[in-house]
Structures are given as structure tokens and as C-alpha cells.
Motif scaffolding. Structure first.
Motif, mmCIF file in Angstrom:
data_model
loop_
_atom_site.group_PDB
_atom_site.id
_atom_site.type_symbol
_atom_site.label_atom_id
_atom_site.label_comp_id
_atom_site.label_asym_id
_atom_site.label_seq_id
_atom_site.Cartn_x
_atom_site.Cartn_y
_atom_site.Cartn_z
ATOM 1 N N ASP A 229 0.858 -1.188 0.000
ATOM 2 C CA ASP A 229 0.000 0.000 0.000
ATOM 3 C C ASP A 229 0.893 1.238 0.000
ATOM 4 O OD1 ASP A 229 -1.728 2.109 0.534
ATOM 5 O OD2 ASP A 229 -2.740 1.110 2.204
ATOM 6 N N PRO A 230 0.770 2.128 -0.994
ATOM 7 C CA PRO A 230 1.649 3.314 -1.028
ATOM 8 C C PRO A 230 1.533 4.196 0.197
ATOM 9 C CG PRO A 230 -0.124 3.480 -2.655
ATOM 10 C CD PRO A 230 -0.131 2.079 -2.158
ATOM 11 N N TRP A 231 0.417 4.108 0.926
ATOM 12 C CA TRP A 231 0.282 4.902 2.157
ATOM 13 C C TRP A 231 1.340 4.522 3.184
ATOM 14 C CZ3 TRP A 231 -1.143 3.302 7.213
ATOM 15 C CH2 TRP A 231 -1.319 4.350 8.118
ATOM 16 N N LEU A 232 1.816 3.282 3.117
ATOM 17 C CA LEU A 232 2.848 2.851 4.055
ATOM 18 C C LEU A 232 4.200 3.478 3.749
ATOM 19 C CD1 LEU A 232 1.951 -0.947 4.216
ATOM 20 C CD2 LEU A 232 1.324 0.838 5.860
ATOM 21 N N LEU A 233 4.326 4.095 2.567
ATOM 22 C CA LEU A 233 5.595 4.696 2.147
ATOM 23 C C LEU A 233 5.526 6.216 2.034
ATOM 24 C CD1 LEU A 233 6.361 2.235 -0.811
ATOM 25 C CD2 LEU A 233 7.131 2.034 1.564
ATOM 26 N N ALA A 234 4.334 6.788 2.155
ATOM 27 C CA ALA A 234 4.182 8.224 1.901
ATOM 28 C C ALA A 234 3.127 8.831 2.814
ATOM 29 C CB ALA A 234 3.789 8.463 0.435
ATOM 30 N N PRO A 235 3.375 10.039 3.347
ATOM 31 C CA PRO A 235 2.366 10.709 4.165
ATOM 32 C C PRO A 235 1.292 11.350 3.281
ATOM 33 C CG PRO A 235 4.316 12.087 3.991
ATOM 34 C CD PRO A 235 4.621 10.808 3.262
ATOM 35 N N LEU A 236 0.056 11.332 3.759
ATOM 36 C CA LEU A 236 -1.012 12.054 3.078
ATOM 37 C C LEU A 236 -0.802 13.550 3.281
ATOM 38 C CD1 LEU A 236 -4.074 9.850 4.129
ATOM 39 C CD2 LEU A 236 -2.762 9.747 2.005
ATOM 40 N N TYR A 237 -1.332 14.356 2.374
ATOM 41 C CA TYR A 237 -1.122 15.801 2.469
ATOM 42 C C TYR A 237 -2.261 16.530 1.778
ATOM 43 C CZ TYR A 237 -0.022 16.012 -2.459
ATOM 44 O OH TYR A 237 -0.132 15.945 -3.824
ATOM 45 N N GLU A 238 -2.371 17.813 2.030
ATOM 46 C CA GLU A 238 -3.348 18.673 1.366
ATOM 47 C C GLU A 238 -2.834 20.102 1.415
ATOM 48 O OE1 GLU A 238 -6.290 19.269 -1.025
ATOM 49 O OE2 GLU A 238 -6.328 17.329 0.016
ATOM 50 N N ALA A 239 -2.947 20.802 0.309
ATOM 51 C CA ALA A 239 -2.557 22.212 0.241
ATOM 52 C C ALA A 239 -3.811 23.027 -0.066
ATOM 53 C CB ALA A 239 -1.500 22.441 -0.829
ATOM 54 N N PRO A 240 -4.461 23.616 0.952
ATOM 55 C CA PRO A 240 -5.687 24.392 0.729
ATOM 56 C C PRO A 240 -5.436 25.520 -0.267
ATOM 57 C CG PRO A 240 -5.318 24.028 3.074
ATOM 58 C CD PRO A 240 -4.080 23.581 2.371
ATOM 59 N N GLU A 241 -6.354 25.678 -1.203
ATOM 60 C CA GLU A 241 -6.148 26.651 -2.270
ATOM 61 C C GLU A 241 -6.656 28.041 -1.929
ATOM 62 O OE1 GLU A 241 -7.759 25.150 -5.870
ATOM 63 O OE2 GLU A 241 -6.384 23.434 -5.974
ATOM 64 N N ASP A 242 -7.614 28.148 -1.012
ATOM 65 C CA ASP A 242 -8.187 29.462 -0.682
ATOM 66 C C ASP A 242 -7.168 30.286 0.091
ATOM 67 O OD1 ASP A 242 -9.700 31.656 0.145
ATOM 68 O OD2 ASP A 242 -11.533 30.475 0.312
ATOM 69 N N LYS A 243 -6.728 31.402 -0.493
ATOM 70 C CA LYS A 243 -5.724 32.261 0.150
ATOM 71 C C LYS A 243 -6.327 33.579 0.650
ATOM 72 C CE LYS A 243 -2.348 29.473 -0.996
ATOM 73 N NZ LYS A 243 -3.110 28.420 -1.651
ATOM 74 N N GLY A 244 -7.654 33.762 0.490
ATOM 75 C CA GLY A 244 -8.278 35.018 0.857
ATOM 76 C C GLY A 244 -8.888 34.984 2.240
ATOM 77 N N ALA A 245 -10.065 35.653 2.359
ATOM 78 C CA ALA A 245 -10.724 35.760 3.661
ATOM 79 C C ALA A 245 -11.181 34.401 4.174
ATOM 80 C CB ALA A 245 -11.917 36.716 3.543
ATOM 81 N N GLY A 246 -11.390 33.462 3.255
ATOM 82 C CA GLY A 246 -11.850 32.144 3.663
ATOM 83 C C GLY A 246 -10.740 31.152 3.916
ATOM 84 N N ALA A 247 -9.509 31.614 4.037
ATOM 85 C CA ALA A 247 -8.361 30.708 4.184
ATOM 86 C C ALA A 247 -8.457 29.853 5.440
ATOM 87 C CB ALA A 247 -7.063 31.504 4.182
ATOM 88 N N LEU A 248 -8.884 30.449 6.542
ATOM 89 C CA LEU A 248 -8.951 29.709 7.805
ATOM 90 C C LEU A 248 -9.959 28.575 7.712
ATOM 91 C CD1 LEU A 248 -8.160 29.280 10.728
ATOM 92 C CD2 LEU A 248 -9.825 31.019 11.398
ATOM 93 N N GLU A 249 -11.160 28.876 7.216
ATOM 94 C CA GLU A 249 -12.182 27.831 7.103
ATOM 95 C C GLU A 249 -11.784 26.772 6.085
ATOM 96 O OE1 GLU A 249 -14.741 27.279 9.099
ATOM 97 O OE2 GLU A 249 -13.858 28.949 10.204
#
Length: 415
Positions: A229-249
Motif C-alpha cells: 500500500d503506497p500509504w505505508l511509504l508516503a504521508p497524506l497531504y493537502e494544500a488548501p487553495e483558498d488564500k483570501g478571507a476564507g483561508a482559515l475555514e
């Protein structure tokens, strides 16, 4: 050229370790085929965490320092690897210019520069130091460990299409400068000289999420090949795209979704751990603040960098004297040339995201160690670390190609 690293890691082999060791011939062939099509970074450092249930690279530094922390026994390996990369870049090379970070190097960086100089001098190159710092108007003396006379850090100048350090005209330029403020014009368009790493490796261009994407792709390919399973070799990740007023949410929402994915994986593998995330900057060096997140509601606006990156927290179960220890694996070209443990204080958490590096412990290489056939009665416990480090190098090679303007132009022509 993957060393058998002597370490304090003991205990029964996990299923993942066993699978990697059994699949070593398949893995080596796959890596060999990758290097036939892709060019690895000239040098790199890979930070690895071994959680027992998964093993992965958390970070890849394309402007590595700390060469002096490697065992002196590793120099011969590093010289062979450096010889190989110089033969590929410029077989007739005679002169190498090392360009460190702007400013005057401190004692620690001087020690690292001295080790790099030793490695490349032993390949037959004349090695000097040059600075692109516009604030440096004259040469500065550097006191290098083991050298009686001080070395000179010389301001570099542009002469038409060549970079010069006084009268020193280098064939190859080795960047140790992360180019955080962007690519200076003095380094652009040097057709008669070899600049490594390339400008797109600088932090003004690089994004951790891009490397994570290519690393996951490489892990999927290798995982499919060896039945892991590739998950055993790599961490999951996410880069939120909203950079404006909604960045926190947007960041909280992405964190909730990512934590849910990790919980599902933990249930699948019966892992009795509390999942967490690391909130870091998608751009910039590893010195930027990193926050450990167990609940998305705890993310505040003050925590958010300009470009947030959420990455699965992977603990390190490796220990030195009961302290958490991270393997940092060094490579030149496609070869692993050494490693050390970054030992954290006993009260640091196992994510090692905020702890101060208190001690560096070199990993010695066992004599006559073999990748596939270690000495009788022994197990090559660190072969898997070499695999993960080289998997990260494969991803870095994809990343550098994808951000190379010339490579992009060729792809458009092919289309």
C-alpha cells in the motif's frame, strides 16, 4: 551503493520491512530504470520517520548542509558519487565554485563547506568559494576546520556569460544558496558553465506540495510493483487553495477531511494511535514554524502561513538513549553517501516538528556490507531507509523536470 548503516534500531522486523527486504531485487531494477530516464538532484538530504507501521520521507532538502556531521568513514563513498556526477556533467571539469548562503558563514556552515571541499577536491577539482551576496563587496576569510591557512570567500562577478570569482573561472557552480528571495540575474543564462542545483530548485520556485505529489506518484508506482500500500511509504497531504478571507475555514475543512482519511487507514491496519497533522508553509526552508494539529478546530488564523500545507504526522519510533531520533540520509547524484541521527531531547514529541535538534549522531557504515547479502546472522535494517531516500530522489527528479522551462518547452513541442 546503499550502505548497511549500523544503528540502535532493534526488535522484530515489521511486515513492511520484511516486504521491502524480500523485494530488494525488484526495487533495485526499478530504481535503475528510473535513473535511465530521469536525472536526480546533484545532492540532497532526506529526513525519514519510521513509525513501525509506516516508513516515509517527510522532507527533502536540495541545498543540504551539515556534511561535517557524517562519519569520516563516509568520505570515500561520497568521493565516488561526486566523481560519477562530475563525469556526467563535465568530464573535463577542473574548477568548482561553491556558493553558500548570503552573509558570512558561521562556524557550523564553515565545517560543512570544508567537508564538501574535501569531497570534491578528491575528485581532482580545484575548489573555491564565491558569494552572490550584493552586500559583500570584498573577500572574507573563512576559518575552515583542518586547514592551516584561511580560505577566501570571494564576491562573484558576471563577465558576459560567465560567473567569475576574482580570476577564478569555474567550470561548475555548486549552489548552497536556497535562493529564498528569487533567482538573481547574475545566475541566469550561463551557457558555458554548469549550475547545480538548477535555479528552479530554489525556494522562490519550489513548493512542498509539488514534491509531495510526485513523491506519492512514485510511491504508488513502487507500491504496485512490490505489493505494498503506497500509504505505508508516503504521508497524506493537502494544500488548501483558498488564500483570501476564507483561508482559515478552507484550512480547517481540509484538515478535517485529511484526519478522516488517516483514521480510516488506522482502522484498516489496526493502529491504536491518535492521528495528527503538521501545519507548515508550502514554500520556504525548514526553519519556518510547524504546528502539530490533532483537531481542526484548534487551527487559528495566527498559525496560517501565506501558503499553508497540511501533512500527515508520522511519528519516529527510533531511539537513542530513549530520545526520539530521526535519520537524515545524504545523497550525491543517485547514491546514498551517509547519514546521521538527529537526536531530540527526551521531552520532545515523536513528530519532532518543534523540538530543538540537540545532538547529531553519525551512522557508521559496516565494512563489506552488501545490499542483499549482509553478514551471516545479521539483517540489513537500514536498506529500507536507503530505498525511501532514493524514492524521494526519484520524486525530486520529476519535480525539477516539471519546473524546468527548457523541459516544459520540449514537452510543448512534442505535443
Amino acid at each position: 551503493m546503499v550502505p548497511n548503516l549500523i544503528t540502535a534500531l532493534t526488535g522484530p522486523l515489521s511486515e513492511l520491512e520484511e516486504r521491502i527486504l524480500e523485494a530488494a531485487p525488484i526495487i533495485e531494477r526499478w530504481l535503475r530504470m528510473e535513473w535511465m530516464e530521469h536525472t536526480p538532484p546533484i545532492y540532497a538530504t532526506t529526513r525519514i520517520h519510521n513509525a513501525g507501521f509506516k516508513l516515509c520521507a517527510l522532507d527533502v532538502d536540495l541545498f543540504p548542509r551539515g556534511w561535517q556531521r557524517l562519519s569520516a568513514d563516509t568520505i570515500s563513498q561520497a568521493v565516488l558519487a561526486a566523481q560519477s556526477v562530475i563525469e556526467k556533467l563535465c568530464p573535463e571539469a577542473r574548477r568548482l565554485l561553491i556558493v553558500p548562503e548570503n552573509g558570512v558563514p558561521d562556524a557550523d556552515e564553515c565545517a560543512s563547506l570544508a567537508r564538501l571541499k574535501t569531497i570534491f577536491q578528491m575528485t581532482g577539482l580545484d575548489v573555491r568559494y564565491g558569494s552572490i551576496d550584493p552586500a559583500l563587496s570584498r573577500s572574507v576569510e573563512l576559518r575552515l576546520p583542518g586547514e592551516a591557512a584561511p580560505a577566501q570567500l570571494v564576491p562573484v562577478e558576471r563577465e558576459r556569460t560567465r560567473l567569475m570569482a576574482g580570476s577564478f573561472d569555474p567550470c561548475t557552480i555548486l549552489l548552497g544558496n536556497e535562493l529564498r528571495a528569487g533567482s538573481p540575474g547574475i545566475l541566469e543564462e550561463l551557457p558555458g558553465q554548469y549550475l547545480q542545483p538548477p535555479l528552479q530548485a530554489g525556494w522562490s520556485v519550489r513548493r512542498r506540495s509539488r514534491h509531495r505529489s510526485y513523491y506519492m506518484d512514485a510511491a504508488k508506482r513502487l507500491g504496485k510493483l512490490i505489493g505494498v500500500d503506497p500509504w505505508l511509504l508516503a504521508p497524506l497531504y493537502e494544500a488548501p487553495e483558498d488564500k483570501g478571507a476564507g483561508a482559515l475555514e478552507a484550512t480547517r475543512g481540509a484538515a478535517d477531511a485529511l484526519l478522516a482519511k488517516i483514521r480510516r487507514k488506522y482502522r484498516t491496519y489496526h493502529i491504536m494511535e491518535r492521528p495528527c497533522l503538521l501545519l507548515a508553509s508550502d514554500a520556504g526552508p525548514r526553519s519556518a514554524p510547524v504546528h502539530t494539529i490533532y483537531d481542526a478546530r484548534h487551527i487559528t488564523a495566527a498559525m496560517l502561513p501565506a501558503h499553508p500545507l497540511l501533512q500527515e504526522g508520522v511519528p519516529t519510533r527510533e531511539r537513542i538513549a530513549n530520545d526520539a531520533a530521526e535519520p537524515w540520509v545524504y545523497s550525491i547524484d543517485r547514491y546514498i553517501v551517509g547519514a546521521y541521527y538527529c537526536q531530540h531531547s527526551g521531552d520532545s514529541n515523536e513528530m519532532c516538528s518543534v523540538a530543538t535538534h540537540s545532538r547529531f549522531v553519525p551512522m557508521n557504515m559496516a565494512e563489506n556490507a552488501s545490499i542483499l547479502r549482509p553478514a551471516a546472522g545479521e539483517t540489513n535494517r537500514f536498506y529500507m531507509h536507503g530505498v525511501i531516500a532514493r524514492l524521494a530522489l526519484v520524486a525530486a527528479s520529476y519535480e525539477l523536470e516539471a519546473t524546468d522551462p527548457e523541459w516544459q518547452a520540449m514537452q510543448q513541442d512534442d505535443d
